[in-house]
Scaffold this active site. Structure first.
Site, PDB file in Angstrom:
ATOM      1  N   TYR A 152       4.442   8.330  -1.090  1.00  0.00           N
ATOM      2  CA  TYR A 152       4.320   8.699   0.156  1.00  0.00           C
ATOM      3  C   TYR A 152       3.583   7.444   0.865  1.00  0.00           C
ATOM      4  CZ  TYR A 152       1.748  11.590   4.072  1.00  0.00           C
ATOM      5  OH  TYR A 152       1.407  12.036   5.209  1.00  0.00           O
ATOM      6  N   SER A 153       4.024   7.006   2.047  1.00  0.00           N
ATOM      7  CA  SER A 153       3.604   5.622   2.287  1.00  0.00           C
ATOM      8  C   SER A 153       3.724   5.537   3.849  1.00  0.00           C
ATOM      9  CB  SER A 153       4.279   4.716   1.490  1.00  0.00           C
ATOM     10  OG  SER A 153       4.194   3.170   2.157  1.00  0.00           O
ATOM     11  N   ASP A 155       0.566  -1.156  -0.008  1.00  0.00           N
ATOM     12  CA  ASP A 155       0.032   0.018  -0.033  1.00  0.00           C
ATOM     13  C   ASP A 155       0.859   1.227   0.040  1.00  0.00           C
ATOM     14  OD1 ASP A 155      -2.594  -1.239   0.303  1.00  0.00           O
ATOM     15  OD2 ASP A 155      -1.829  -1.795   2.081  1.00  0.00           O
ATOM     16  N   THR A 156       0.414   2.284  -0.800  1.00  0.00           N
ATOM     17  CA  THR A 156       1.166   3.670  -0.791  1.00  0.00           C
ATOM     18  C   THR A 156       0.317   4.319  -1.750  1.00  0.00           C
ATOM     19  OG1 THR A 156       3.295   4.755  -1.296  1.00  0.00           O
ATOM     20  CG2 THR A 156       2.620   3.171  -2.914  1.00  0.00           C
ATOM     21  N   ILE A 157       0.554   5.534  -1.765  1.00  0.00           N
ATOM     22  CA  ILE A 157      -0.148   6.622  -2.581  1.00  0.00           C
ATOM     23  C   ILE A 157       0.854   7.258  -3.663  1.00  0.00           C
ATOM     24  CG2 ILE A 157      -2.002   7.036  -1.114  1.00  0.00           C
ATOM     25  CD1 ILE A 157       0.498  10.154  -2.044  1.00  0.00           C
TER      26      ILE A 157
END
Length: 525
Positions: A365-366, A347-349
C-alpha cells in the site's frame, strides 16, 4: 540459529495467528482484530489503514494497493489490483506541449485516482467477517488521538518534508517542522473521512464532500481531475502470474505490477550455482547485480497497463533468461542500462497476516514517493499519491500516459507455494529494489538455508541507476572486489528497503520475520 551473543532478533513462532509489518502499533492492531474474531483480511485492512497515520510519508488513503489472498481452506491465490487510473482528460501530448519530457513528481500532474479505498471496501465485503466500522475504528481513534513518531519514521519524515505543498505542510507538519521522535502526529481530517467510509462505504470517499474536496484541490493546482473520475474508480480482481525457482512456485501480480521482473531475475539466477558463491561474497553480489540490470532493462520495455503489455510471455520465458544469463561475465560488470523515463519511488508499506483458519493476506500500500505528490486536499488533508510519475511521455510507448490508463507500478506483494501448498506470503519494500528484494529473500532462504528472520536481516546490495549500492553489513574487501569488476560502489545513506514474511509451516505453526531496517515487528498469538 543466530548468535545470541550478537544484537538481533529471533523469528516469531505462533500457533493461531500472525502479523508482520513495519510499525508495532499496526502489528498489535492486526493481532487484536484476529483475537476479536476477525479474519486475516479484516486484520490486514485495519492495520494498513492505520499505517497511513503511523507512517504518513509512506502511505495513506490517497494511494494505491495490491493484494494477494489465499482463502481459508484453499491453496488457490487470488489477486486484487487496487491501483488507480489516469484522469479521463489526461494527455501526454499536453504535457509534451509544455516542454516536459517526463511526468512531474509533484503537484497535480502525477496524481492518478487513488484506488486503495475501493479495494479495501470491496475486499471487506467479499472476504471480511467484521464491518467496515469495526475494522476502521483503530485508525480513526489513532488519527484523532495521535501516534508517537517512531525513529525510522522521523528519519524519513525529515527527508521528505520539503516536498510538501502549502496544504500538505498544514496537515502533515507540526509548527512548520517535520514531526520528531516521540511527537504525537494527529490527522483529524482523515479521521472524519474514515468515519464517512465506515458509515457509507466507498461512497463516503469517492462521492460527496470528500470527493469534492479532493477534486477542488487538484483542479486549483492545475489538475484535470473530475468528480466522475473519482466516482468511477474501481479495483479489479486479477489472476496471479507464476514461475518456478528450483521447485518453489513464486506468485506475483500481473502487469501493471512488475512482479515479472523478480521472476526474470530468478530465472537468470537459476543458471548459476549461488550456494557455492557464499552468502555475502562478491561473486553473489555481482551476479545478482548483473541479473538485476538485465531484468530491469527488460521491464522498462515491457511492463505497462495490462491492456498495453504484449510481451509478458517472452519476458518470463526460460529461453529469454538463458540468453540473458549468457551476457553475464563474472569478472566484468555490464554497463548500466539506459535510465527509465518513469520515476521510481522509495516509500511504501507492506503487511502480511495469517489467521487461525490459515487465510493468508499479502498486502502492499503506497503513495509512491515520500509524501506522494506533496499535495494534500485542503479540507480533509487527504495526501495524493504521485503514481502518474510512473508513466512515460514517450509517444507510442506501451507505458505512455493516456486517459483511464494504469501506469507501471513498482509495489509487488508476493507469495510462495510449494507442492501445491502456500508456503509464505511476503513482501520487500524499497521502490525499485522490490523485485531484487524478492529474489534476494527467496535465495537467502532456499539457496543459503537462512530462517525467515535471518533472511530478512542479511545485508543487501542493489545495482540502481549508475551506482551499486552495498549496505554497510558487507565487508570493505567485498566492496573493493566489486569495484575492481567495474561497479561504482556506494554505501547507501538509507538502508535498502524493508521486508516482512510469514511461513506456514508443515507442522501447522506460523513462523515470521520483520525487517530491522524499519520500526515494526512480527507479532503472533
Amino acid at each position: 540459529m543466530r548468535d545470541f551473543h550478537q544484537p538481533g532478533r529471533s523469528m516469531v513462532i505462533a500457533a493461531n495467528g500472525m502479523c508482520a509489518t513495519s510499525h508495532p502499533l499496526a502489528a498489535q492492531t492486526a493481532v487484536s482484530i484476529l483475537q476479536a474474531g476477525g479474519n486475516a483480511m479484516d486484520a490486514a485492512i485495519s492495520a494498513a489503514v492505520l499505517l497511513g497515520i503511523a507512517e504518513p510519508q509512506m502511505t495513506g488513503i490517497g494511494g494505491d494497493c495490491f493484494v494477494l489472498l489465499k482463502p481459508a481452506g484453499s491453496e488457490e491465490v487470488r489477486a486484487m489490483n487496487g491501483s488507480g487510473r489516469a484522469p479521463a482528460a489526461a494527455s501526454a501530448a499536453a504535457l509534451r506541449d509544455r516542454g516536459l519530457t517526463t511526468v512531474p513528481t509533484e503537484g497535480a500532474d502525477p496524481v492518478t485516482i487513488p484506488t486503495a479505498m475501493d479495494a479495501f471496501c470491496r475486499l471487506n465485503a467479499d472476504w471480511g467477517r467484521m464491518s467496515l466500522s469495526e475494522i476502521l475504528a483503530p485508525a480513526i481513534r489513532y488519527a484523532d488521538e495521535g501516534i508517537p513518531i517512531a525513529p525510522r519514521v522521523a528519519f524519513d519524515l525529515a527527508k521528505s518534508a520539503p516536498r510538501l505543498s502549502d496544504s500538505g505542510r498544514r496537515h502533515y507538519l507540526i509548527d512548520g517542522e517535520a514531526p520528531r521522535v516521540g511527537q504525537l502526529f494527529r490527522a483529524p481530517g482523515q479521521a472524519e473521512v474514515l468515519r464517512r467510509v465506515a458509515e457509507q462505504g466507498r461512497d463516503g470517499f469517492y462521492t460527496g464532500e470528500v470527493a469534492e474536496d479532493m477534486v477542488d484541490t487538484l483542479r486549483a493546482a492545475g489538475g484535470v481531475h473530475t468528480l466522475d473520475d473519482f466516482a468511477n474508480a474501481r479495483a479489479d480482481y486479477t489472476t496471479p502470474i507464476s514461475s518456478s525457482y528450483q521447485g518453489i512456485e513464486l506468485l506475483e501480480h500481473p502487469p501493471n505490477g512488475h512482479g515479472a521482473t523478480a521472476m526474470l531475475m530468478l530465472n537468470i539466477l537459476s543458471q548459476f550455482d549461488l550456494p557455492s558463491m557464499g552468502l555475502l561474497s562478491a561473486d553473489r553480489a555481482h551476479v545478482e547485480a548483473e541479473a538485476a540490470k538485465l531484468a530491469y532493462d527488460t521491464r522498462n520495455r515491457v511492463i505497462a497497463d495490462p491492456d498495453h503489455c504484449a510481451r509478458l510471455e517472452h519476458m518470463l520465458s526460460l529461453d529469454t533468461a538463458a540468453q540473458l544469463a549468457g551476457l553475464i561475465d563474472m569478472q566484468t560488470a555490464l554497463p548500466m542500462p539506459a535510465a527509465s523515463a518513469e520515476a521510481i519511488h522509495k516509500d511504501t508499506i507492506y503487511i502480511t497476516v495469517v489467521d487461525r483458519d490459515r487465510m493468508a493476506v499479502s498486502l502492499i500500500y503506497s503513495i509512491f514517493h515520500g509524501f506522494g505528490s506533496g499535495l494534500a486536499s485542503d479540507r480533509f488533508g487527504v495526501l495524493f499519491q504521485n503514481r502518474g510519475a510512473g508513466f512515460t511521455l514517450t509517444e507510442g510507448h506501451p507505458n505512455e500516459l493516456a486517459p483511464g490508463k494504469r501506469p507501471l507500478h513498482t509495489i509487488i506483494p508476493g507469495m510462495l507455494r510449494e507442492n501445491g501448498r502456500v508456503l509464505m506470503p511476503f513482501g520487500v519494500m524499497g521502490g525499485a529494489y522490490q523485485p531484487n528484494g524478492h529474489a534476494r529473500l527467496i535465495t537467502n532462504i532456499h539457496d543459503f538455508g537462512l530462517d525467515v528472520q535471518a533472511a530478512i536481516d542479511a545485508p543487501r546490495s542493489f545495482a540502481d541507476g549508475q551506482t551499486m549500492q552495498v549496505e554497510s553489513g558487507y565487508s570493505d574487501a567485498v566492496r573493493d572486489e566489486l569495484a575492481s569488476r567495474g561497479h561504482k560502489v556506494v554505501v547507501p545513506e538509507t538502508p535498502l528497503g524493508g521486508g516482512q514474511a510469514i511461513i506456514l509451516r508443515s507442522d501447522g505453526l506460523l513462523e515470521a520475520g520483520s525487517d530491522p531496517r524499519k520500526d515494526g515487528c512480527a507479532l503472533g498469538y
